[in-house]
Design a protein around this motif. Structure first.
Motif, PDB file in Angstrom:
ATOM      1  N   CYS A  51       9.283   8.908  -1.493  1.00 55.47           N
ATOM      2  CA  CYS A  51      10.214   7.909  -1.865  1.00 55.47           C
ATOM      3  C   CYS A  51       9.672   6.614  -2.083  1.00 55.47           C
ATOM      4  O   CYS A  51       9.851   5.715  -2.853  1.00 55.47           O
ATOM      5  CB  CYS A  51      11.199   8.002  -0.875  1.00 55.47           C
ATOM      6  SG  CYS A  51      12.385   9.454  -0.790  1.00 55.47           S
ATOM      7  N   GLN A  52       8.819   6.142  -1.118  1.00 52.60           N
ATOM      8  CA  GLN A  52       8.015   4.912  -1.125  1.00 52.60           C
ATOM      9  C   GLN A  52       7.356   4.878  -2.402  1.00 52.60           C
ATOM     10  O   GLN A  52       7.222   3.955  -3.097  1.00 52.60           O
ATOM     11  CB  GLN A  52       7.325   4.662  -0.047  1.00 52.60           C
ATOM     12  CG  GLN A  52       8.088   4.309   1.493  1.00 52.60           C
ATOM     13  CD  GLN A  52       7.226   4.281   2.523  1.00 52.60           C
ATOM     14  OE1 GLN A  52       5.899   4.112   2.377  1.00 52.60           O
ATOM     15  NE2 GLN A  52       7.898   3.552   3.544  1.00 52.60           N
ATOM     16  N   LEU A  93       9.690   4.235  -5.252  1.00 50.30           N
ATOM     17  CA  LEU A  93      10.006   2.870  -5.234  1.00 50.30           C
ATOM     18  C   LEU A  93       8.958   1.863  -5.655  1.00 50.30           C
ATOM     19  O   LEU A  93       9.305   0.781  -6.317  1.00 50.30           O
ATOM     20  CB  LEU A  93      10.386   2.328  -3.746  1.00 50.30           C
ATOM     21  CG  LEU A  93      11.987   3.067  -3.416  1.00 50.30           C
ATOM     22  CD1 LEU A  93      12.026   2.531  -1.966  1.00 50.30           C
ATOM     23  CD2 LEU A  93      12.939   2.701  -4.263  1.00 50.30           C
ATOM     24  N   ARG A  94       7.659   2.402  -5.145  1.00 53.77           N
ATOM     25  CA  ARG A  94       6.612   1.472  -5.209  1.00 53.77           C
ATOM     26  C   ARG A  94       6.297   1.639  -7.060  1.00 53.77           C
ATOM     27  O   ARG A  94       6.046   0.565  -7.470  1.00 53.77           O
ATOM     28  CB  ARG A  94       5.329   2.064  -4.833  1.00 53.77           C
ATOM     29  CG  ARG A  94       4.074   1.097  -4.919  1.00 53.77           C
ATOM     30  CD  ARG A  94       2.863   1.748  -4.031  1.00 53.77           C
ATOM     31  NE  ARG A  94       3.137   1.595  -2.568  1.00 53.77           N
ATOM     32  CZ  ARG A  94       3.465   2.716  -2.018  1.00 53.77           C
ATOM     33  NH1 ARG A  94       3.260   3.916  -2.452  1.00 53.77           N
ATOM     34  NH2 ARG A  94       3.554   2.670  -0.849  1.00 53.77           N
ATOM     35  N   ASP A 112       8.679   2.392  -9.366  1.00 48.64           N
ATOM     36  CA  ASP A 112       9.830   1.411 -10.045  1.00 48.64           C
ATOM     37  C   ASP A 112       9.286  -0.230 -10.025  1.00 48.64           C
ATOM     38  O   ASP A 112       9.460  -0.924 -10.740  1.00 48.64           O
ATOM     39  CB  ASP A 112      11.099   1.635  -9.423  1.00 48.64           C
ATOM     40  CG  ASP A 112      11.277   3.199  -9.877  1.00 48.64           C
ATOM     41  OD1 ASP A 112      11.092   3.637 -10.611  1.00 48.64           O
ATOM     42  OD2 ASP A 112      12.449   3.974  -9.101  1.00 48.64           O
ATOM     43  N   ARG A 113       8.832  -0.498  -8.838  1.00 49.68           N
ATOM     44  CA  ARG A 113       8.746  -1.810  -8.371  1.00 49.68           C
ATOM     45  C   ARG A 113       7.393  -2.396  -9.193  1.00 49.68           C
ATOM     46  O   ARG A 113       7.300  -3.455  -9.838  1.00 49.68           O
ATOM     47  CB  ARG A 113       8.205  -2.242  -7.014  1.00 49.68           C
ATOM     48  CG  ARG A 113       8.235  -3.691  -6.507  1.00 49.68           C
ATOM     49  CD  ARG A 113       7.938  -3.669  -5.072  1.00 49.68           C
ATOM     50  NE  ARG A 113       7.828  -4.914  -4.704  1.00 49.68           N
ATOM     51  CZ  ARG A 113       7.713  -5.474  -3.445  1.00 49.68           C
ATOM     52  NH1 ARG A 113       7.436  -4.481  -2.359  1.00 49.68           N
ATOM     53  NH2 ARG A 113       7.381  -6.453  -3.148  1.00 49.68           N
TER      54      ARG A 113
END
Length: 329
Positions: free
Chosen positions: A211-212, A215-216, A218-219
């Motif tokens: 998940c991180q 998210l990383r 996408d970020r």
């Protein structure tokens, strides 16, 4: 009494021999580690030797002196060894020491009946399976049975106490082994539970890392877009900066011209100030002359007024005189 003394001397000599065997370094005392040297002399395991040492060592000092060792063995066997026995004739000690125990016992006398009796006695005492090699115990039992049957009960009582003590120690050992096995099983179960919990934690951590990572990612895309926008803004700012630099250069040139003009104006202002000061000085001079002229004019006017008043007064007087003359006429 003489026979009893012989047995005491023999037991004392055997105790001295065992003590010297333990005390290889001639320290004058033996420890629990030194006691392990008797494995080759006595049919006892290391644990049983430790048990015998603990039974002889009553003061918790961790070592045994020769007197304590001899007296302790005598009490365990049931023979009270006194210090007088230790001071007997040296030649008698040597004779007992040289004779030994094995010379008095003839192996041909150990028939099947005696072997059966010894085995029966050991089974009754519960010590049949405690000793690895009961040969020396059987020889000592047979010798006491033949020579000193009155001490046989004491020896059997000693064997009973030793066997019971060894049984207790073995029972405690088994209890400790069972406790250790239970602890080991509990430890294995706890380790298994910990391993399962660790696997669950690793799985949860892996999912969290996935998940991180998403998210990383996408970020990262968002940051790339922001970076592109920032680059565009930077290009605009650079263009504006260049434009401002051109304007600044033009302003600098204009400022230089303005500085030259200001310098000229300053010189002109200084000239004008000088002329103004000069005009002011001339004006002051003219003002002084004007004031002087005004004072002179005022004096002249006053003089004229006085003259007019005087003439007027004279005319009045002439008028009055004329009026009198007219009246007279």
């Amino acid at each position: 009494m003489s026979r009893l003394e012989d047995v005491q001397v023999e037991m004392l000599e055997k105790a001295r021999e065992l003590f010297q065997l333990c005390d290889k370094n001639e320290k004058g005392f033996i420890t629990k580690v030194d006691m392990q040297r008797l494995q080759s002399e006595l049919p006892l395991t290391p644990e049983q030797l430790e048990t015998v040492f603990d039974s002889l060592e009553q003061h918790n000092k961790g070592y045994l002196t020769p007197v304590e060792f001899s007296m302790g063995l005598g009490k365990l066997i049931g023979i009270e060894l006194c210090q007088g026995a230790g001071r007997m004739d040296h030649s008698r000690h040597e004779e007992t020491f040289e004779s030994g125990w094995s010379d008095d016992l003839d192996p041909a006398d150990d028939d099947d009946d005696e072997e059966k009796r010894f085995c029966s006695m050991m089974e009754q005492l519960g010590a049949a399976q405690l000793f690895e090699d009961p040969h020396e115990i059987r020889e000592l039992w047979a010798r006491l049975r033949k020579e000193r049957p009155e001490l046989l009960s004491n020896f059997e009582e000693f064997l009973l106490r030793v066997s019971s003590y060894i049984k207790e120690v073995n029972h405690e050992k088994e209890s400790m082994e069972q406790a250790l096995k239970r602890k080991e099983s509990d430890h294995d179960r706890e380790v298994r539970c910990l391993y399962e919990e660790m696997e669950q934690q690793i799985k949860a951590e892996r999912e969290r890392l996935v998940c991180q990572e998403a998210l990383r990612h996408d970020r990262s895309n968002l940051l790339q877009k922001e970076l592109h926008n920032k680059e565009q803004e930077l290009e605009k700012i650079l263009y504006r900066q260049k434009k401002l630099e051109h304007q600044l250069q033009s302003l600098n040139s204009e400022q230089l011209e303005t500085r030259v003009q200001n310098e000229r104006l300053r010189h002109l202002n200084e000239n004008l100030l000088e002329e103004l000061e000069k005009s002011k000085w001339e004006l002051e001079a003219v003002k002084g002359q004007l004031q002087k002229l005004q004072k002179e004019a005022q004096l002249e006017q006053e003089q004229k007024d006085r003259d007019v008043f005087r003439v007027s007064k004279n005319m009045q007087k002439e008028k009055q005189s004329l009026l009198r003359q007219l009246e007279l006429l």
